[in-house]
Enzyme design. Structure first.
Site, PDB file in Angstrom:
ATOM      1  N   GLN A  57      -4.865   8.329  -2.491  1.00 38.40           N
ATOM      2  CA  GLN A  57      -5.392   7.121  -1.848  1.00 38.40           C
ATOM      3  C   GLN A  57      -6.925   7.092  -1.915  1.00 38.40           C
ATOM      4  O   GLN A  57      -7.609   6.839  -0.926  1.00 38.40           O
ATOM      5  CB  GLN A  57      -4.905   7.047  -0.408  1.00 38.40           C
ATOM      6  CG  GLN A  57      -3.477   6.569  -0.259  1.00 38.40           C
ATOM      7  CD  GLN A  57      -3.315   5.091  -0.614  1.00 38.40           C
ATOM      8  OE1 GLN A  57      -4.250   4.301  -0.546  1.00 38.40           O
ATOM      9  NE2 GLN A  57      -2.102   4.717  -0.993  1.00 38.40           N
ATOM     10  N   SER A  58      -7.457   7.324  -3.097  1.00 39.56           N
ATOM     11  CA  SER A  58      -8.907   7.406  -3.271  1.00 39.56           C
ATOM     12  C   SER A  58      -9.579   6.037  -3.199  1.00 39.56           C
ATOM     13  O   SER A  58      -9.297   5.151  -4.017  1.00 39.56           O
ATOM     14  CB  SER A  58      -9.219   8.055  -4.621  1.00 39.56           C
ATOM     15  OG  SER A  58     -10.583   7.916  -4.943  1.00 39.56           O
ATOM     16  N   ASN A  59     -10.486   5.879  -2.234  1.00 35.30           N
ATOM     17  CA  ASN A  59     -11.315   4.667  -2.188  1.00 35.30           C
ATOM     18  C   ASN A  59     -12.225   4.581  -3.411  1.00 35.30           C
ATOM     19  O   ASN A  59     -12.465   3.498  -3.946  1.00 35.30           O
ATOM     20  CB  ASN A  59     -12.183   4.673  -0.922  1.00 35.30           C
ATOM     21  CG  ASN A  59     -11.387   4.639   0.356  1.00 35.30           C
ATOM     22  OD1 ASN A  59     -10.390   3.930   0.455  1.00 35.30           O
ATOM     23  ND2 ASN A  59     -11.817   5.401   1.346  1.00 35.30           N
TER      24      ASN A  59
ATOM     25  N   ALA B 115     -11.677   5.772  -6.459  1.00 36.24           N
ATOM     26  CA  ALA B 115     -10.924   5.372  -7.652  1.00 36.24           C
ATOM     27  C   ALA B 115     -10.715   3.864  -7.672  1.00 36.24           C
ATOM     28  O   ALA B 115     -10.893   3.212  -8.708  1.00 36.24           O
ATOM     29  CB  ALA B 115      -9.585   6.102  -7.689  1.00 36.24           C
TER      30      ALA B 115
END
Length: 334
Positions: A75-77, A79
């Site tokens: 859940q990378s912001n 990325a």
């Protein structure tokens, strides 16, 4: 100090708002709390990485890249904002997503940031935990390069000296807002992870001789490692700016008491911070970064570390879209 000499592409809605949080201040009964709204940077629901990407994507363009690559947690912001920046600028984007939590919930794996990665046209690969993700990324990038692609790789969080320029700029922006609004600020607090936000801020604050202490609330690494990572990057950032030595080791302060169960795994204090901010100020924190920063802020006020009569600015690093990947953490009536 001249940031204009570095390539930059305009992606963010700047300056982001600086707002008083009167109901949160009253609720906690301590200092006057303000919020710097870097959740409002505008790129695909916003967040702090957009400031970094203005410099990183410009560097990619200057190098003639036709593809950007980065890596991060599921859940990378970062990325998601990288995928959005690539779409806006007409580049391909390939992302390596690392499983750092072991969560097997469909919402976590496919909703939130992951959904937006897909909508922005990014292609993705997945990796297990505890790998050297930057090394994994470079190995994949080399495969694309062998096929003739010009790949620009961005480290996790956009945290290198180029990316940190975005938060040098944020420090300048905040100081201008403080002067314009007549605010004497005693402390700045924010969540710190991959180090670029804190490194850029402390470099900018020290270069301007602001004399405002900066506290990073850690979300992953132990205190010694977090502080060393930030200081190392601040040194490189200052050198890039032409002001070597402006940041001393004692300027870099992190509190890592609020990591909870681990990176990307909210503890009870994380969930309490989300609840308090949402119900007092209609501010949505994310469960990975900003809510752990919020948990630290709340607890330190309760313990008297930040006192009544002081003025605190909390930097919101964004990421609220990630809440939809964490519905298993909330007791929502059916």
């Amino acid at each position: 100090m001249n940031l204009a000499k570095f390539p930059r592409v305009r992606l963010a809605h700047l300056a982001t708002p600086l707002e008083l949080m009167p109901r949160l201040s009253e609720h906690l009964g301590g200092p006057e709390i303000w919020i710097k709204r870097d959740d409002c940077t505008g790129l695909s629901t916003g967040g702090n990485k957009t400031r970094k990407l203005e410099f990183l994507m410009a560097e990619a363009q200057a190098q003639g890249a036709d593809m950007v690559m980065t890596q991060g947690a599921t859940q990378s912001n970062h990325a998601r904002q990288t995928a959005a920046a690539a779409a806006k600028l007409g580049m391909d984007c390939h992302i390596l997503l690392e499983d750092r939590t072991g969560y097997n919930f469909d919402n976590y794996k496919y909703s939130g940031n992951v959904l937006l990665d897909h909508l922005h046209g990014a292609t993705m690969e997945h990796r297990g935990p505890d790998l050297d993700m930057n090394a994994e990324m470079e190995a994949v990038a080399d495969k694309f390069r062998a096929e003739g692609r010009n790949v620009y790789t961005i480290p996790g969080g956009g945290s290198n000296a180029t990316g940190a320029l975005g938060y040098v700029n944020c420090a300048f922006e905040m100081l201008n807002q403080f002067v314009t609004m007549g605010l004497n600020v005693d402390h700045i607090v924010h969540a710190t992870g991959s180090a670029g936000t804190q490194a850029g801020l402390i470099t900018g604050l020290k270069a301007m001789n602001a004399n405002i202490p900066l506290l990073g609330i850690g979300v992953r690494a132990p205190k010694p490692k977090q502080e060393e990572n930030v200081f190392s990057l601040a040194v490189k950032t200052a050198e890039k700016l032409g002001c070597p030595g402006v940041v001393a080791r004692e300027d870099v302060v992190a509190n890592t008491d609020y990591v909870g169960p681990g990176y990307g795994m909210p503890g009870e204090d994380t969930l309490e911070a989300i609840d308090i901010f949402a119900k007092t100020e209609a501010i949505l924190l994310d469960p990975v970064y900003s809510a752990k920063g919020g948990a630290g802020l709340i607890d330190l006020i309760r313990k008297g570390h930040f006192k009544k009569g002081e003025r605190i600015v909390f930097l919101h690093t964004g990421g609220a879209i990630g809440l939809t990947g964490y519905t298993h953490c909330f007791d929502v009536p059916k």
